[in-house]
Enzyme design. Sequence first.
Site, mmCIF file in Angstrom:
data_model
loop_
_atom_site.group_PDB
_atom_site.id
_atom_site.type_symbol
_atom_site.label_atom_id
_atom_site.label_comp_id
_atom_site.label_asym_id
_atom_site.label_seq_id
_atom_site.Cartn_x
_atom_site.Cartn_y
_atom_site.Cartn_z
ATOM 1 N N ASP A 90 41.242 67.953 57.591
ATOM 2 C CA ASP A 90 40.561 66.692 57.896
ATOM 3 C C ASP A 90 40.660 65.746 56.706
ATOM 4 O O ASP A 90 40.925 66.166 55.575
ATOM 5 C CB ASP A 90 39.098 66.929 58.259
ATOM 6 N N GLU A 185 35.959 69.802 56.159
ATOM 7 C CA GLU A 185 35.579 70.033 54.769
ATOM 8 C C GLU A 185 34.981 68.778 54.147
ATOM 9 O O GLU A 185 34.054 68.860 53.329
ATOM 10 C CB GLU A 185 36.804 70.492 53.967
#
Length: 419
Positions: A90, A185
Amino acid sequence: MYTTGFDKVWEEKLLNRFLNYVKIYSTSDPESASTPSTPQQWNIAKFIFEELQQMGLENVEIDGNGYIYATIPATRDAQEPTVGFIAHYDTSPDFSGENVNPKVWENYDGGDLPLNPETGFTLSPAQFESLKKHIGHTLITTDGTTLLGADDKAGVAEIVTAAEFLMAHPEIPHGRIAIGFTPDEEIGRGAHKFDVEKFGAEWAYTMDGGEAGELEYENFNAAGAVITVRGLSVHPGYAFGKMRNAALMAAELASVLPSQETPATTRGFEGFYHLTDFSGDVSSAKLQYIIRDHDAEKFERRKLFLKEKVTEFNQKYGKDTFSIEIKEQYRNMKQQFEGKMHIIDIAAQAMREAGIEPDIKAIRGGTDGAQLSYMGLPCPNIFAGGLNFHGPYEYVPLENMVLATLVILNIAKAQKHSS
C-alpha cells in the site's frame, strides 16, 4: 558490485518491475474498517500473487485480507532456520498515489530536476541534500503530481526480484526462505492479520527503510488519537450567549499542545504529537493525531497528557463537549532482540559483503516488523533505498535498489551461519 552474478540484465528487470508496481494505484485509507482498507489494493496484490506463481515459488497464497505468502525452497540443508523477507504494497494516504507517472533520470548530474514545468515542482539539492550522494546514479522520481510509492514498492520489487534470481540459480546454496507482502502498513495495520505461523520463519526482515545502509531494530512506540468536539450551531445574528463553535474550540485545543514537540521540531530519540488531520464546522470538529516516543514511560505520559487536556476543556466548555479515543498502533521492538543479536549481525555482514557500511539507528517511525516482533517473529528493518517519502519529491536511486537486492541474496546465502 555484482559479486553474486546479479548483472545489468537483472538490474533492468528490477527497474521495470518497480516501474510497473508504482503505476498501480494502491493507497490505503485510515477511515476504512475493511482489510485491505481500500479496494484498489487488490489490484497490486493480485498482480504480485500471479508473478510469484509464474516464477514457480512454493506455497504461493493470497488470503481473504490481501496478505500474500510464498516460499523459496531450500537448495541445501532443510533443517537450518527459515528466514523471511516482508514488504508492504500500500502507499500513504498523505498524498495522491493515483495515476503515478514515474520519471527515470539516468546519470544524474547533481543539478535541479524539473519534475513538472506546469506546477513548478523541482527536485533540488538545495532543498534535499541527499541528492548530492547520488550524482552519477539513475534516479526514479515522480512527475510532481503524486507520490512515487517507493515506500514500499521498492521493497516489494527487491524481494520479488531476489526470489526470481534465486529460482533461476538453483546452484546458489541457501535454506528455505519465506516471503510475505502486506496491505495497510501506512495506516498502522500492516501486521494486524499477518499469519506468523503460516509464514513459518524463525525471523524475518522488512525491506522498508530509506537510504542505503540503514539497519534498524528500534522504533517509536506509537498510538493514534481522535479528538471529537461537539458544538452548537445557531443563527450568527442571534448567537450571543448560545453558539459554541466546534471548529474554534478544536483550534484552541490544538494551540495548547507543545509547539516544540512536533515532527518539524524534533529529531533523534525525541517524541512528538503530530496533527495529521483537522476538519470541522460550527456544529462539530475532529482532530486526528499520531503520538510517538521511543521511551515507553514518556509515551505513556504523552497519551495521558492528551486525555488531561480533553478533561480540562470539558471543564471549561461543558461535559461531553470533547471526547477522545486513543488506539495503540505498535511498540518499540528493541527488547525483542535481547539474546538474538545474531539476526542483526547477519544483516550487517550482508551489507558489508555488498560494499555498504551498515548505518544502525532507530526508526523515527514504524514498520510491520515492529508489530511482528511482538507477535513472535523478530523482524528488524533494512533499507529499501527510497527518500522523501509520502510526497511529490519522493525518489529512489536504482543503485540503492540493486544494493538492497544484493543484501537479500547475501542474507539468504548466510542462513547456515545463523544458529
